[in-house]
Write an enzyme that holds these catalytic residues in place. Structure first.
Site, PDB file in Angstrom:
ATOM      1  N   CYS A 166       0.874  -1.170   0.000  1.00  0.00           N
ATOM      2  CA  CYS A 166       0.000   0.000   0.000  1.00  0.00           C
ATOM      3  C   CYS A 166       0.908   1.215   0.000  1.00  0.00           C
ATOM      4  O   CYS A 166       2.086   1.113   0.330  1.00  0.00           O
ATOM      5  CB  CYS A 166      -0.863   0.025   1.251  1.00  0.00           C
ATOM      6  SG  CYS A 166      -1.821  -1.478   1.480  1.00  0.00           S
ATOM      7  N   ARG A 207       1.624   1.432  -5.803  1.00  0.00           N
ATOM      8  CA  ARG A 207       1.833   0.406  -4.778  1.00  0.00           C
ATOM      9  C   ARG A 207       0.548  -0.355  -4.455  1.00  0.00           C
ATOM     10  O   ARG A 207       0.580  -1.387  -3.776  1.00  0.00           O
ATOM     11  CB  ARG A 207       2.365   1.048  -3.494  1.00  0.00           C
ATOM     12  CG  ARG A 207       3.666   1.783  -3.693  1.00  0.00           C
ATOM     13  CD  ARG A 207       4.075   2.469  -2.412  1.00  0.00           C
ATOM     14  NE  ARG A 207       4.411   1.514  -1.391  1.00  0.00           N
ATOM     15  CZ  ARG A 207       5.613   1.001  -1.185  1.00  0.00           C
ATOM     16  NH1 ARG A 207       6.613   1.376  -1.953  1.00  0.00           N
ATOM     17  NH2 ARG A 207       5.826   0.138  -0.223  1.00  0.00           N
ATOM     18  N   TRP A 211      -3.733  -1.946  -1.448  1.00  0.00           N
ATOM     19  CA  TRP A 211      -3.774  -3.226  -2.158  1.00  0.00           C
ATOM     20  C   TRP A 211      -4.227  -4.238  -1.105  1.00  0.00           C
ATOM     21  O   TRP A 211      -3.517  -4.499  -0.137  1.00  0.00           O
ATOM     22  CB  TRP A 211      -2.394  -3.586  -2.696  1.00  0.00           C
ATOM     23  CG  TRP A 211      -2.371  -4.823  -3.537  1.00  0.00           C
ATOM     24  CD1 TRP A 211      -2.673  -4.916  -4.869  1.00  0.00           C
ATOM     25  CD2 TRP A 211      -1.997  -6.149  -3.122  1.00  0.00           C
ATOM     26  NE1 TRP A 211      -2.525  -6.215  -5.298  1.00  0.00           N
ATOM     27  CE2 TRP A 211      -2.116  -6.993  -4.251  1.00  0.00           C
ATOM     28  CE3 TRP A 211      -1.590  -6.708  -1.913  1.00  0.00           C
ATOM     29  CZ2 TRP A 211      -1.827  -8.352  -4.196  1.00  0.00           C
ATOM     30  CZ3 TRP A 211      -1.303  -8.060  -1.863  1.00  0.00           C
ATOM     31  CH2 TRP A 211      -1.429  -8.868  -3.002  1.00  0.00           C
ATOM     32  N   ASN A 239       0.516  -0.163   6.121  1.00  0.00           N
ATOM     33  CA  ASN A 239       0.985  -0.929   4.966  1.00  0.00           C
ATOM     34  C   ASN A 239       1.590  -2.218   5.514  1.00  0.00           C
ATOM     35  O   ASN A 239       2.427  -2.159   6.405  1.00  0.00           O
ATOM     36  CB  ASN A 239       2.066  -0.109   4.234  1.00  0.00           C
ATOM     37  CG  ASN A 239       2.721  -0.865   3.100  1.00  0.00           C
ATOM     38  OD1 ASN A 239       2.125  -1.777   2.534  1.00  0.00           O
ATOM     39  ND2 ASN A 239       3.935  -0.488   2.751  1.00  0.00           N
ATOM     40  N   GLY A 240       1.149  -3.379   5.006  1.00  0.00           N
ATOM     41  CA  GLY A 240       1.709  -4.646   5.470  1.00  0.00           C
ATOM     42  C   GLY A 240       0.644  -5.552   6.071  1.00  0.00           C
ATOM     43  O   GLY A 240      -0.549  -5.376   5.815  1.00  0.00           O
ATOM     44  N   GLU A 283      10.376 -13.185 -20.005  1.00  0.00           N
ATOM     45  CA  GLU A 283      10.082 -11.790 -19.675  1.00  0.00           C
ATOM     46  C   GLU A 283       9.071 -11.205 -20.663  1.00  0.00           C
ATOM     47  O   GLU A 283       8.150 -10.481 -20.270  1.00  0.00           O
ATOM     48  CB  GLU A 283      11.391 -10.984 -19.677  1.00  0.00           C
ATOM     49  CG  GLU A 283      11.261  -9.484 -19.487  1.00  0.00           C
ATOM     50  CD  GLU A 283      10.588  -9.057 -18.184  1.00  0.00           C
ATOM     51  OE1 GLU A 283      10.368  -9.889 -17.297  1.00  0.00           O
ATOM     52  OE2 GLU A 283      10.259  -7.858 -18.075  1.00  0.00           O
ATOM     53  N   LYS A 320       5.467  -9.689 -19.548  1.00  0.00           N
ATOM     54  CA  LYS A 320       5.026  -8.319 -19.890  1.00  0.00           C
ATOM     55  C   LYS A 320       3.647  -8.373 -20.532  1.00  0.00           C
ATOM     56  O   LYS A 320       2.760  -7.602 -20.191  1.00  0.00           O
ATOM     57  CB  LYS A 320       5.986  -7.672 -20.883  1.00  0.00           C
ATOM     58  CG  LYS A 320       7.144  -6.868 -20.520  1.00  0.00           C
ATOM     59  CD  LYS A 320       7.184  -5.904 -19.415  1.00  0.00           C
ATOM     60  CE  LYS A 320       7.030  -6.459 -18.058  1.00  0.00           C
ATOM     61  NZ  LYS A 320       8.188  -6.529 -17.218  1.00  0.00           N
ATOM     62  N   GLU A 350       0.846  -9.477 -17.966  1.00  0.00           N
ATOM     63  CA  GLU A 350       0.526  -8.621 -16.821  1.00  0.00           C
ATOM     64  C   GLU A 350      -0.202  -7.347 -17.213  1.00  0.00           C
ATOM     65  O   GLU A 350      -0.976  -6.817 -16.413  1.00  0.00           O
ATOM     66  CB  GLU A 350       1.753  -8.336 -15.950  1.00  0.00           C
ATOM     67  CG  GLU A 350       2.668  -7.252 -16.389  1.00  0.00           C
ATOM     68  CD  GLU A 350       3.825  -7.016 -15.421  1.00  0.00           C
ATOM     69  OE1 GLU A 350       3.620  -6.935 -14.219  1.00  0.00           O
ATOM     70  OE2 GLU A 350       4.964  -6.888 -15.915  1.00  0.00           O
ATOM     71  N   HIS A 357       8.232 -31.386 -26.056  1.00  0.00           N
ATOM     72  CA  HIS A 357       7.933 -32.216 -24.882  1.00  0.00           C
ATOM     73  C   HIS A 357       6.539 -31.948 -24.316  1.00  0.00           C
ATOM     74  O   HIS A 357       6.243 -32.370 -23.203  1.00  0.00           O
ATOM     75  CB  HIS A 357       9.009 -31.997 -23.806  1.00  0.00           C
ATOM     76  CG  HIS A 357      10.373 -32.444 -24.254  1.00  0.00           C
ATOM     77  ND1 HIS A 357      10.717 -33.775 -24.396  1.00  0.00           N
ATOM     78  CD2 HIS A 357      11.455 -31.734 -24.647  1.00  0.00           C
ATOM     79  CE1 HIS A 357      11.965 -33.858 -24.827  1.00  0.00           C
ATOM     80  NE2 HIS A 357      12.438 -32.635 -24.994  1.00  0.00           N
ATOM     81  N   LYS A 367       3.041  -2.469  -7.488  1.00  0.00           N
ATOM     82  CA  LYS A 367       4.441  -2.365  -7.889  1.00  0.00           C
ATOM     83  C   LYS A 367       5.376  -3.089  -6.920  1.00  0.00           C
ATOM     84  O   LYS A 367       6.251  -3.824  -7.342  1.00  0.00           O
ATOM     85  CB  LYS A 367       4.807  -0.878  -7.978  1.00  0.00           C
ATOM     86  CG  LYS A 367       6.229  -0.611  -8.419  1.00  0.00           C
ATOM     87  CD  LYS A 367       6.371  -0.821  -9.893  1.00  0.00           C
ATOM     88  CE  LYS A 367       7.774  -0.523 -10.397  1.00  0.00           C
ATOM     89  NZ  LYS A 367       8.010  -1.165 -11.690  1.00  0.00           N
TER      90      LYS A 367
HETATM   91  O1  M6R Z   1      10.887  -4.614  -6.945  1.00  0.00           O
HETATM   92  P1  M6R Z   1      11.276  -5.975  -7.459  1.00  0.00           P
HETATM   93  O2  M6R Z   1      12.179  -5.910  -8.632  1.00  0.00           O
HETATM   94  O3  M6R Z   1      11.824  -6.861  -6.401  1.00  0.00           O
HETATM   95  O4  M6R Z   1       9.917  -6.619  -7.947  1.00  0.00           O
HETATM   96  C1  M6R Z   1       9.876  -7.965  -8.370  1.00  0.00           C
HETATM   97  C2  M6R Z   1       8.604  -8.259  -9.118  1.00  0.00           C
HETATM   98  O5  M6R Z   1       7.486  -8.089  -8.294  1.00  0.00           O
HETATM   99  C3  M6R Z   1       8.444  -7.365 -10.363  1.00  0.00           C
HETATM  100  O6  M6R Z   1       9.525  -7.501 -11.226  1.00  0.00           O
HETATM  101  C4  M6R Z   1       7.151  -7.727 -11.135  1.00  0.00           C
HETATM  102  O7  M6R Z   1       7.243  -9.009 -11.654  1.00  0.00           O
HETATM  103  C5  M6R Z   1       6.885  -6.693 -12.233  1.00  0.00           C
HETATM  104  N1  M6R Z   1       5.528  -6.242 -12.155  1.00  0.00           N
HETATM  105  C6  M6R Z   1       7.081  -7.221 -13.602  1.00  0.00           C
HETATM  106  O8  M6R Z   1       6.847  -6.258 -14.579  1.00  0.00           O
END
Ligand code: M6R
Length: 611
Positions: free
Chosen positions: A2, A30, A77, A103-104, A485, A489, A492, A508, A606
């Site tokens: 959050c 966040r 969140w 937050n947490g 990756e 992308k 997400e 496989h 994030k």
């Molecule tokens: O802040 P971090 O790099 O540790 O975050 C890790 C992942 O949560 C972050 O890379 C996430 O997968 C992204 N949303 C991908 O775009």
């Protein structure tokens, strides 16, 4: 996961709405399933909170100022309790004496709740936060710092909080355990926030709270205490390099596109810091202590999400260039796996935010086992950097879009620099070859710029595939994690189901999915594996699948009925830096064409600061 922000104004009342809402906007990445603010003035504390994005709260508050001396805000969140007006923060205790944002997660909240219920406390929401505020209230007799400290000692879990008392008009208390909380020192106000960007418009002077610390913000300055002992502690103020322009969209519609376009510059800047020219050695003073080859008997790479993919590329790079054995694990897997470690293991933890709970947890485990910790991190002063023996900063500037782009290419750049540094220091590579590699690496930013010039071509490809519901991304060797990756992308931000596969794995099982029209993206940099990727492509085409190819050998594909995006020539080892850009842009336009909220995709946040 959050965003929190508190402000104590020192020179009389101010329009706190105009401070809290823009600040919350900056940390909305966040978490964005509800938002709220509380402002204290002569008439008491007024609270406004709404389910949904911050804009819903903003609309409900209208144009009129909300004036006060102390205020706090939150963007959520959800962990405990669904997103709703009731569950949104701030939360009062049941007698409306104390109010807070959190937050947490308070792990032992249900045991505390039972205790409070037996004392007659009543609850309106399902949140652990309402339990926390009621526990603080049971200790409150006019001394807010003591009440927060006594309750704070009983909370288990990860939390940071900003707390106000209705009868203390110029006081705010913040505590931190395992999730970030920073104090910002402005000219006429002091701030508490989970991220610098929340108050970057007012100050770059910051004090970082450590786990188990409390900040007490008053008109007469800020005091810091140890939560366990209650003793006052000295903390210093640091000036951060980031500026407010970096945290704004700068003319782009989305942070993601802005951050994609920043890549040539941030990668160039990072290279300049560590590799001024191909004729000079890589400069990595942070690693100077590691003087013996034996210091690197094993490198253990840890990360999550995009950072994990950087680690996977890192294995190919470190084993290939620096000839050092590497192990790569998702941080959340490493956390519960008893892998053999020793003082000759160097743990390299990769994280943009430096606050990912899984990564922090795994680092603590590996540190306790005697491993040296080096972090590759973007956020200065974050929790990860404080756990690390050394930090290699990626210097990408604030990354606001939930989908990571520039942080990824800067993480890769740092890994290349480390590998070249090791290869050079321990004579693992021929000097002439090292010089050539350095020249090629220094040439990457201009090649990135050239790819960005072709954005329209990639947008066209996204249009071609605008109706599809699935996508495979295939790569071999160092391109395999890039495929992962690319798939991450796409899924997400566009919500198209996508998977990244090693090309050799298709036969496989995964190839069973191929049917007429099923799309695959083939990553085919020039390399000894190029023909293997051509074979993968032919297997797909022979089953009437659709293919899009990202390659620096476009001629090899000219006779096939496939869409080709050519990228500038480069050694295979650096191809992840270039191939990532078209994949990011493709995901961006795929999401845009589907009308998705690109910077704030559903269900995500994030920084994932809970396990
Ligand atoms: O802040 P971090 O790099 O540790 O975050 C890790 C992942 O949560 C972050 O890379 C996430 O997968 C992204 N949303 C991908 O775009």
């Amino acid at each position: 996961m959050c965003g929190i922000l508190g402000a104590v104004i020192h020179d009389g009342d101010n329009d706190l709405k105009s401070i809290l809402l823009p600040g919350l906007r900056a940390v909305e990445y966040r978490g964005y399933d509800s938002a709220g603010i509380a402002v204290m003035n002569g008439d008491g504390i007024s609270v406004s909170k709404k389910a949904g994005k911050l804009s819903i709260l903003e609309d409900s508050l209208g144009e009129s100022p909300i004036t006060g001396s102390v205020g706090l805000g939150h963007t959520r969140w959800a962990t405990h309790g669904a997103p709703s007006d009731e569950n949104a923060h701030p939360h009062w205790d049941y007698q409306h004496r104390i109010i807070l944002v959190h937050n947490g997660i308070i792990e032992n909240y249900s045991e505390i709740k039972d205790e409070l219920l037996s004392k007659g406390v009543t609850f309106k929401s399902e949140t652990d936060t309402e339990v926390a505020v009621n526990l603080i209230a049971t200790y409150y007799d006019g001394d807010l710092p003591t009440a927060v400290r006594l309750a704070g000692k009983r909370f288990r879990g990860s939390f940071s909080m900003c707390v106000m008392a209705a009868d203390q008009p110029r006081l705010m208390v913040g505590i931190r355990n395992e999730v970030p909380l920073l104090v910002g020192h402005g000219d006429n106000a002091t701030y508490l926030a989970s991220d610098i960007t929340a108050f970057l418009a007012y100050t770059r002077d910051v004090t970082y709270l450590e786990d188990g610390e409390m900040a007490v913000l008053t008109d007469n300055g800020t005091h810091y205490y140890d939560l366990a002992t209650g003793h006052e502690i000295e903390k210093h103020v640091e000036r951060v390099e980031w500026n407010i322009e970096q945290a704004q969209k700068g003319g782009y519609d989305t942070f993601m596109m802005k951050e994609i376009h920043e890549q040539p510059n941030v990668v160039r800047h990072l290279l300049e810091r560590h590799l001024p020219s191909a004729n000079e050695p890589v400069q990595m003073p942070q690693l100077d202590e590691l003087t013996k080859e034996n210091d690197f008997r094993l490198v253990s790479l840890l990360g999550c999400g995009t950072a994990f993919h950087a680690c996977k590329v890192g294995k190919y790079v470190l084993e290939g260039l620096a000839k050092i054995p590497c192990r790569v694990m998702y941080a959340h897997e490493a956390l519960y796996h008893q892998a053999p470690l020793s003082s000759a293991t160097v743990t390299v933890a990769v994280s943009q935010s430096g606050e990912t709970a899984d990564t922090l947890g795994a680092v603590k485990v590996q540190k306790a086992a005697g491993s040296k910790i080096i972090s590759i991190c973007n956020v200065v002063g974050s929790s990860l950097t404080r756990l690390s023996d050394q930090t290699l900063y990626t210097l990408a500037g604030p990354e606001i879009s939930v989908a990571s782009t520039k942080a990824f290419t800067c993480q890769l750049t740092m890994i290349y620099l480390v590998a070249l540094w090791i290869a050079e220091k321990f004579g693992k590579e021929d000097p002439a070859e090292l010089r050539r590699l350095k020249e090629e690496l220094l040439a990457v930013p201009d090649k990135m710029s050239a790819i960005l010039q072709s954005e329209k071509q990639i947008e066209h490809l996204a249009r071609v595939y605008r109706q599809v519901r699935h996508f495979y991304y295939l790569g071999r060797g160092i391109s395999y994690p890039v495929a992962m990756e690319g798939a991450l992308k796409l899924k997400e931000i566009s919500y198209v189901h996508a998977e990244g596969y090693a090309g050799g794995e298709m036969k496989h099982g995964a190839i069973a999915m191929i049917e007429p029209g099923f799309p695959s993206c083939i990553l085919a940099p020039k390399s000894p594996l190029l023909e293997k990727m051509v074979a993968n492509m032919e297997e797909i085409l022979s089953r009437n699948g659709e293919v899009m190819v990202i390659t620096n050998a476009p001629d090899r594909f000219s006779k096939y009925d496939v869409h080709v995006f050519p990228f500038p020539d480069c050694p295979q080892v650096f191809s992840p830096l270039l191939m990532s850009l078209p994949l990011q842009i493709f995901a961006f336009y795929s999401a845009k064409l589907r009308g998705r909220d690109i910077d704030q995709p559903r269900n995500l946040a994030k920084s994932v600061v809970v396990e």
